[in-house]
Every structure is written in C-alpha cells, then in structure tokens.
Write an enzyme that holds these catalytic residues in place. Structure first.
Site, mmCIF file in Angstrom:
data_model
loop_
_atom_site.group_PDB
_atom_site.id
_atom_site.type_symbol
_atom_site.label_atom_id
_atom_site.label_comp_id
_atom_site.label_asym_id
_atom_site.label_seq_id
_atom_site.Cartn_x
_atom_site.Cartn_y
_atom_site.Cartn_z
ATOM 1 N N GLY A 1 0.826 -1.195 0.000
ATOM 2 C CA GLY A 1 0.000 0.000 0.000
ATOM 3 C C GLY A 1 0.865 1.250 0.000
ATOM 4 O O GLY A 1 2.009 1.253 -0.494
ATOM 5 N N SER A 2 0.356 2.281 0.617
ATOM 6 C CA SER A 2 1.016 3.588 0.540
ATOM 7 C C SER A 2 2.383 3.606 1.200
ATOM 8 O O SER A 2 3.183 4.518 0.958
ATOM 9 C CB SER A 2 0.145 4.656 1.192
ATOM 10 O OG SER A 2 -1.113 4.666 0.573
ATOM 11 N N VAL A 3 2.655 2.632 2.044
ATOM 12 C CA VAL A 3 3.976 2.556 2.663
ATOM 13 C C VAL A 3 5.049 2.533 1.579
ATOM 14 O O VAL A 3 6.153 3.048 1.744
ATOM 15 C CB VAL A 3 4.057 1.306 3.565
ATOM 16 C CG1 VAL A 3 5.468 1.031 3.998
ATOM 17 C CG2 VAL A 3 3.129 1.464 4.759
ATOM 18 N N LYS A 36 5.138 4.191 -1.043
ATOM 19 C CA LYS A 36 5.383 5.481 -1.691
ATOM 20 C C LYS A 36 6.772 6.010 -1.365
ATOM 21 O O LYS A 36 7.398 6.699 -2.178
ATOM 22 C CB LYS A 36 4.307 6.497 -1.269
ATOM 23 C CG LYS A 36 2.973 6.226 -1.979
ATOM 24 C CD LYS A 36 1.848 7.073 -1.404
ATOM 25 C CE LYS A 36 0.529 6.715 -2.101
ATOM 26 N NZ LYS A 36 -0.631 7.225 -1.350
#
Lengths: 370, 624
Positions: B320-322, B324
């Site tokens: 997920g956004s981790v 990014k």
C-alpha cells in the site's frame, strides 16, 4: 562309663579336624552369602551367627555320641526301627500339615519330623542286618534288607517327601553295595534299575518333571525355572581362577544367585575363591570322605564298618547331589551341602554322625574288653 | 547283650572299600573337570555374563540451554518430566506389561505394541525404551507403587522444555519435540525419545543449545535397584541464549494484536536487533514439547486464522502507501523527481480510458514531494510511477531490500515479490501495462512484502541507508547487507517527510505524536479486493471482514540517540492510521517512557465480534 585315656589317643584326629575346618569354611562363606549390598554399605542377615550356635551345639552332640560304645547301638537298632515306623504311621493319621505336606508331629513344645529319625533308624538297622554275615547278598537277603528300608521310605515318600525318602534308599543302597551282592543279583540290578527308571517318571509331580526338563535345557525358561541353573553357573564361571575375593562376589552380593545361603551356598564360595579355592574345598571334602573309608577299613567289627559306610554314603550322596546341581550336572533338588549350606538341624546331625564315625574309630583297639 | 562285643574275625569287605575309594576318586575327577570347564575354559564368558547382570549404562540428559530476553527474563527453561521406559531384558512378559501400561495411561495396547516393535532395534540392550514421554504426577505415583510387580518398567526423569510465556513468543522460540527417524538418521548422537528443535530459534540454534549427553554406569542388584553409580562422562549443558527481544514490548504488542491477524516488528535501527517480533494469532509451543495429539494438531492446522503462520516473515502483503517512500526514493535516485515539482491533484487521474482515483475524493490540490508523502497523495505518485516505470521502481526496490530474503535466523522466511516486465510475462503470459506502473507506484498490484522487509527499509531511513540483517540475539554484531542508493540529503528529505507526516496537521500519522520523541510515520492501506461501488458505499463496520483492507503503519522513532523502526500490519484492519496506528503509538510510549498502555477492552470486544461474524458468514478469508 569311665573314659579311657587310650580312647582319646585313638580318636581319628584328621577326621575331626577336617569336619571342623569344613564347618568353619562354611560359616565364613555364610558370612559372605548372608550379606548383600545396599545403596550405602551392606546388610547382614544373621545366618552365620546362628550357624555358629548350631555348630557349637553339634560339636557338643558329637562329643556325647563319642562317649558310649557304639556297639550298644546294635541293641537299640530294632526298637528304634519300630518306634520310627510307629511315628511315621502316626504322622500319616495325625500329622500336622504345613505347605501341603504332612511331615510333622506336634509335640506341644516343638514340631518333630519322624523322617529325620528314619535316617538314623535306616543306618542302624541296615548296619545291624548287613553285619550278621560276610557272604555277598543273595536275592532273599537283599529282598529282606530292601523290604526293611522300604518300610521306612514308603511312608516318608507318601508324606510327600521324595527327597528324604530317596535318601533313605540311597543310604541303604550304598551300604548294600559296600557289603557286596552275588553276581546274579548284580546282573539283575544292572538291567532292572535302568528299565524301571521311566516308570518312576509316572510317579513324579509336575514340578519335579519340569525341573528335570529345565535341567536338560535351562535356556527354555531363563527367568523362570532355568534361572537357578543359569545364575549358579554364571556365579561359578565368573569366579575364574583366583575368584573375586571374599565379599566381592557380584552374583551373590547383588542377589542374582538365588538360595545363596542354603542350597547354592557353594556357588558363592566358587565365585569368591575361584577355581583355586574350590579345588581346595573339593580336596578337603574328599579327604574327609576317605578318612571315613579308613575308619570303615579299620573298624573293630562289621557293624562298625557298615555303620561308617552308612555315614559315608549319607555325606557322599549329599555332596554329589548338591554340588552336581550347583555345577549344572544334575537337576535342581533341595538337598544341602554338609557344613557349607545353612541349616540348624542338619548341622547338628552332621556333627553327630561324624561323632558316630569317631566313636567307631576310637574303639578299634578295644576288642579285648570282654 | 552277649553278642554285641562279638568280633570274631570280622574283616570289612575289601571290594566295598575299593568301591568307596573309587567313588571318591570319581567325584573328585568329575567335579574338578566341571570346575575347570566353568571357571577356566568358559571363565571369561561367564565373567561377561556376570557383568551384564551387575553393570548397566545409561545416558545422562544434558539440559538444553536456557533462553532469556534482552533483560535477562527467562523465556524457555527446563523442568523435570517423568517418562515411562521399559527395559526389555528385565521384562518377563512384554505384552502383559504393555497392556497394564495402556490401562494406566489410558492409551491403547495396539499403539504401544506398535511403538515397541518399531523402536526395538533403536534401543540398546538394557536401556529403557520410552513408552510414554510425559507422565502426570498421578500416573507416576500409581506406577511407582506397582513397580515391583512389573519388572522392567522404569520411570525416567528427563528435562523437558517449558516456555514461560506460551503464545507470546511461539513463533520466535519455536518448539522442541521428539526426534523423528530422519533427524536420528542425520545426527547419530540422537537417541530415541530425545528432544530436538523443530521450529524457530530452537531449530536454528539447535546445535548451540542442545549440549552433549553424558554417560553413567551403575551397579544394579537383582531387583533392578541402583547401587553405586559412576559417571563415565559428564553431560555438558547447552549454551544459554539471550534474545534481543524485550519481553515487555513483545507482551504489549501481543496485547494490542489481541488475536487479530497481523504482525508487529520493532527493530533497533542501528544494530538491526529486533526488540519485538509479534505475530497473531499465535500458538503455545508448550503443547509440542509434551507431545501433540493428532486432534490438537488438526485443530491448529485447520484454524481459519492460521496460527502456525508467522505473519511477520512468512506472509506477504501488498504494501500500500507505505511503498510510496520506495517510489520517492527511486525518483530521487534516478533524478526523475524534483522535490520542488508541484503536481495538481484533482482526486483522480486518467490513463487512456481508465480512471485512477486518489483516496481523497476531493483531491489534495497542489502537492510537492513532501506534501504528497505527508498526505499520501495517490495522484502525485501515479504521475511519478508513470515516469519511472516498473524498471526503475523495481531496481530501486530490490536495492532497498524488497523481493529478497532478509536472512533473519528463522526458518521458512518468504521473499515477497517485486514485479518486473519479465516476471509478468512469465507469470501471466502478458506484457507490462501502463496502468500497472500506476498501481505499483501506490504499492498495489503485484508488489508483495513482508512486514519485516518494511521494517528494515524504514530502519535504513533512520540510519543513513544501511540495510541491516534483522537479528534475534542480543550479543550479535550488526550485519550490513546493503546500502540504499541515496545520498544523505535525499535520505534526509525522505526522513523529514516521515516526521512531517506525524507532526503536520494534515499528516496521516498524527496519532503517533509523542512528546520528546521524534516520530516519523507512513500509513498504508492495502486493498484485498477491488472494491465494488456497492462495497465502497458501505460504512466501515458494515464491510465484511474478509473484504476489508489491510492496515499498515510504518514508523520511525528516535530520542537521545536511540532509534527504532516500528511496523505494524493488521490484516483487514481497514485504515492504516486507525487500524495499525494505536499499536505503534503504544509501543513508542513503552520504548521511551516505559509506559504500558493496554488495548482498551471496548476495542477488543469490537474486533472480536467482527471476526466472529466473518467466520460464521464465510468460513474465514486469507490474505496472501
């Protein structure tokens, strides 16, 4: 009766000495056989002390037996025979039953075994009958002697006490052999006895048959009936030449050896003293027996000679059967080894019988008394 | 009376005398020969037999090395256990004895017989064969009082492993159990009934912890009672182990996980040592050392929550956004992202006919790199992903330790997956699509990571880009495995963004703020399925459990030179911040202030109810 100085001088000292030495060796061995190892130290059963007390009593009994002239026994032989027979019959009807065998008479203060008396009776009566003439036994005389013996042995075997019953016959048989039989009798016996043996098989109890089978092949039941035989042979064999040393026998100290203070006591000796020690013991026993042969040879009269022969066989059979059993040459039979196995009354009787032989030997020169 | 002294010429029979002498001679010879045969000829044989009777040897068990946590608290110890053994040679009636043992222990005779026959060859003579490894006190008392009636039975005292904290460290410690055929084949020093490590640290450090068995010789009497004993070889105890785990921290992490599927990693950013490695649900390793029944094993294996799965190293999830931060790093490394570049986020972007949405419907407006990270703007990273493409993102991800094993000293670690064009062609038989780049840039799609990999990456953000091997032992020196290809300025930039995410009023990790501690963080929400509009319309609590998103929270925390990376991952936890954030906050409080904040009972009850509903409805779901 005053004790003649010459009597004391003509005592057969070697025989007396051998008996005492054997007894002391046996007691020493019992000291070892009655102890066993614990986690810390040893536990001592008091057998050897009791044996010493019985030995002292036996020694006293032996001296008593030596005091009177053995020839008086001739006169009491037959009365003793009849009394014994009467007691055996009494046992048959009114005896006390212990462990399924009716062997004891309750005398109030102690239990009495008439079969012990039978051993002495068979000795005296046998010597009395056999001493009457010198000719070898024919069928008739043999039948007579055997008949008298069986009169005593029969009720004993019926008790049932096969061991004692057979030993009565064996003692008498030994005396007969010593006396000699005519060639026809000898030949007949040579054929008859082996062919009668299988017949005897039928009369044996199951446990007796099993013992014989186990003897023939002990490995069939190593933890059951064969255990005695196997452990006894391990004890003896592991002794090696010099033995493991006094109190060092593992088979006995750790109690792998059963019956080690009674029937298998000599195995303890073999284990701890090895081949060397056991040969000494065997030699002592043989010297002990051959001293009796000397007494029988030099006896003043045939009665004394046969009496001595009877005592000879009394010891001989026990040594043969017990040692044979312990060495794995014979089936397991509950017969003790004289002087080595623990046993109060047997120690007493052993010494008394030695006394009887000494009695015969010390009076060998006194024939001119009458 | 007259004839008793009548001795006229009575000579004893000469033949009789000869006979007696012959008998003596015969007996002497026969017995002497027999004695020679037994004592000399077969003397050694019987001496050996006597020794077999008298002396027995036995192993002395060596205690397994203790396991402590980093503060010295005991985690795994040895307690005496009573095993029932059978010495075949002492047992006259094996079948009868086995039948009696079955009656005592409530086992089956056939089972014991089978065991006996199977193991007969493995047991040395006069050594006990273990029939029942673990007797209760009542059974010990019962058997001991009847022992004399059943020769051959022996009660043995052996050390048995006990794990003080049960489920708390099940996956780290692993467990020991009786060695199987294979293990005994491989290690000749193992005997039947010996315990060996089967999982976790117990397996990995088996050789260090087992120790060496000793040997004792003792004298027995005919009843089997032991007399003098002599130690032939002293046993050597196994080495003691100190884990890097902090028991209190681990306890707190497990309390917050509270049987929910998920995992927590706390890693010292400077050494790589793990202070907590929690996975939930867990299992109790004690169950294994006392022998697991088939039913117990089936229950563990078939549990829809998979308690035997170590989610921190064996489960792989979309980050997920981790992720990014990885994409941002790639952009900086390839000089393809200018931190000052501003991108407008209207709430969605389009690629061809396909619309890619930002998680915030209204959009973030104008965002630069830092803002995009702080507010977790999807549109910004769609743009960067499209520029970077899979090739650069993958290369940088590999260089940052994703898609490869971390090398932690625990068995069965998974590497996760970092997709490449080639990989996709092989796997799906089709080429890499433009849309795949966009999905990858926000950590969805084919990218799969373990929580431990994420923790290692965030530790690198703290320690100057060093990728350290995650360590489980307190005395292990740091092991450098790689270097994130960023210079210090670039790393600082990323780190500043992490901290801003916590401190900024619009940051997604505001709940991590802790006075006196510099905390950084990044949330992640990993889609399990592509949500249909119908599902999207539902309120969080109404979404079926197995369709809920996975929640990530990756954080950094530093104070007075102590620096930690903390990662929490809750399966179906919905949102990173609310689902995984509170655990991390509680851990930070504990690490720096020793403050214990248990999970509120109300929350525990709520998640329990959700799980229960989900199982009843669907039989449970499982994330990859």
């Amino acid at each position: 009766m005053p004790i003649d100085r010459r009597l004391i001088l003509s005592i057969n000292w070697p025989l007396l000495g051998l008996a005492v030495v054997l007894f002391l060796l046996g007691t020493l061995n019992l000291y070892s056989a009655s102890g066993y190892r614990l986690e810390d130290g040893m536990n001592m059963a008091p057998y050897f002390l009791r044996q010493l007390v019985w030995g002292a009593m036996g020694f006293g009994g032996m001296l008593l037996v030596m005091v009177f002239d053995y020839r008086h026994l001739k006169t009491i032989a037959w009365p003793l025979f009849w009394i014994t027979l009467a007691l055996l019959v009494a046992v048959f009807f009114a005896g006390k039953t212990i462990y399924g065998a009716r062997r004891w008479l309750d005398l109030g203060f102690m239990n009495f075994q008439p079969s012990e008396l039978a051993k002495i009776a068979v000795l005296l009566v046998g010597a009395r009958i056999l001493a009457r003439e010198r000719e070898p036994l024919g069928f008739v005389r043999l039948g007579y002697v055997l008949g008298v013996g069986l009169l005593l042995a029969g009720p004993v075997i019926r008790q049932p006490d096969l061991g004692t019953g057979l030993s009565l016959i064996l003692i008498l048989g030994g005396m007969i052999l010593y006396r000699g039989v005519t060639p026809p009798v000898f030949k007949t016996a040579l054929i008859a006895i082996p062919s009668l043996l299988p017949l005897a098989w039928l009369f044996l109890h199951d446990y007796q048959k099993r013992r014989i089978m186990t003897f023939l092949d002990p490995t069939t039941d190593p933890l059951g009936a064969g255990y005695h035989i196997i452990q006894s042979q391990i004890a003896i064999g592991s002794g090696g030449f010099w033995g493991k040393g006094f109190l060092q026998g593992t088979q006995s100290q750790l109690r792998f050896l059963p019956e080690r203070h009674t029937d298998f006591a000599v195995a303890v000796f073999c284990e701890e003293w090895g081949f060397a020690g056991t040969m000494v013991l065997l030699t002592l026993f043989c010297l002990f027996l051959s001293q009796m042969v000397n007494v029988a040879k030099d006896a003043r009269d045939l009665f004394g000679s046969y009496l001595t022969a009877g005592v000879f066989f009394y010891f001989f059979w026990q040594i043969l059967i017990n040692t044979g059993m312990v060495l794995g040459l014979m089936p397991v039979v509950g017969i003790p080894l004289p002087f080595i196995s623990y046993g109060g009354s047997s120690t007493l009787v052993n010494f008394c019988l030695v006394g009887l032989v000494l009695n015969v030997s010390m009076r060998r020169f006194l024939f001119k008394q009458n | 009376m007259s004839n008793i002294y009548d001795n006229t010429s009575q000579q004893p029979p000469r033949a009789g005398l000869l006979l007696l002498q012959a008998l003596i001679f015969l007996v002497f010879c026969v017995f002497a020969v027999r004695l020679w045969f037994l004592q000399i000829h077969r003397g050694e044989f019987y001496a050996r037999k006597a020794q077999e009777n008298q002396l027995r040897q036995e192993s002395i068990f060596s205690p397994r090395g203790l396991i402590r946590d980093r503060n010295g608290d005991l985690l795994a110890v040895n307690e005496p256990a009573y095993a029932l053994g059978l010495v075949r040679e002492d047992c006259p009636d094996v079948d009868g004895t086995l039948r009696q043992v079955a009656e005592w222990t409530g086992g089956s005779f056939d089972g014991l017989k089978e065991l006996f026959v199977k193991n007969q060859k493995r047991v040395k003579g006069f050594e006990p064969m273990i029939l029942v490894p673990d007797l209760s006190f009542d059974q010990v008392a019962l058997i001991d009082t009847n022992r004399l009636r059943w020769p051959g039975l022996a009660i043995q005292v052996r050390p048995r492993r006990q794990y003080r904290h049960g489920k708390l460290l099940g996956h780290v410690l692993g467990y020991v159990a009786e060695a199987n055929e294979d293990e005994m084949e491989r290690r000749p020093e193992l005997a039947l009934g010996d315990y060996v490590g089967k999982q976790g640290i117990e397996l990995v450090l088996e050789d260090r912890m087992r120790g060496v068995k000793g040997r004792t010789q003792f004298e027995v009497d005919v009843t089997g009672r032991r007399l003098q004993e002599r130690v032939l070889k002293h046993p050597r105890a196994g080495h003691e182990i100190s884990l890097s785990i902090d028991l209190g921290l681990q306890e707190l992490a497990m309390d917050w996980l509270d049987e929910e599927a998920g995992g927590v990693v706390v890693m010292d950013a400077d050494t790589g040592q793990l202070w907590a490695l929690a996975t939930s649900p867990s299992y109790d390793p004690n169950a294994f050392s006392s022998g697991l029944s088939a039913a117990q094993w089936a229950e563990l294996r078939d549990d829809p929550q998979h308690p035997m799965q170590n989610r921190v190293i064996q489960s792989v999830y979309p980050p997920g956004s981790v992720f990014k931060h990885v994409v941002a790093g790639a952009g900086l490394h390839y000089n393809m992202i200018d931190p000052k570049e501003v991108v407008h986020c209207p709430g969605f972007t389009q690629l061809g006919s396909h619309v890619f949405r930002c998680w915030r419907k209204g959009g973030h407006g104008n965002v630069n790199l830092e803002r995009a990270l702080v507010e977790s703007c999807d549109v910004y990273f769609y743009r960067q992903g499209k520029k970077l493409t899979v090739d650069r993102m993958s290369e940088f991800a590999f260089a940052s330790g994703f898609g490869t094993l971390t090398g932690i000293d625990l068995p069965h670690e998974k590497a996760g997956n970092i997709p490449t064009r080639e990989w996709k062609r092989k796997r799906f038989g089709e080429g890499w699509q433009g849309g795949d780049n966009l999905n990858m840039a926000i950590g969805q799609g084919y990218t799969l990571t373990t929580p431990l990999q994420v923790a290692r990456f965030f530790a690198a953000a703290l320690n100057g880009g060093k990728l350290l091997k995650p360590l489980l032992l307190k005395d292990e020196k740091p092991v450098l495995q790689g270097q994130i290809p960023l210079n210090q300025d670039q790393l600082d930039l990323l780190y500043r963004a992490l901290v801003r995410t916590v401190e900024d009023d619009r940051g997604t990790c505001r709940r991590l703020r802790t006075a006196g501690v510099i905390v950084g963080g990044k949330t992640g929400t990993a889609q399990v399925v592509r949500l249909t509009d119908a599902l999207k319309a539902l309120k969080d609590d109404d979404i079926p459990y197995r369709f809920r998103d996975h929640a990530w929270m990756a954080a950094t925390a530093e104070k007075d030179g102590r620096r930690f990376a903390i990662v929490a991952m809750i399966e179906h936890g919905l949102h990173g911040s609310s689902g995984a954030g509170p655990v991390v906050k509680a851990l930070i409080d504990y690490i720096f202030y020793g403050k214990v904040t248990p999970k509120p009972e109300a929350q525990k009850a709520k998640s329990r109810a959700a799980r229960l509903l989900s199982y009843n409805a669907t039989g449970g779901g499982r994330a990859n």
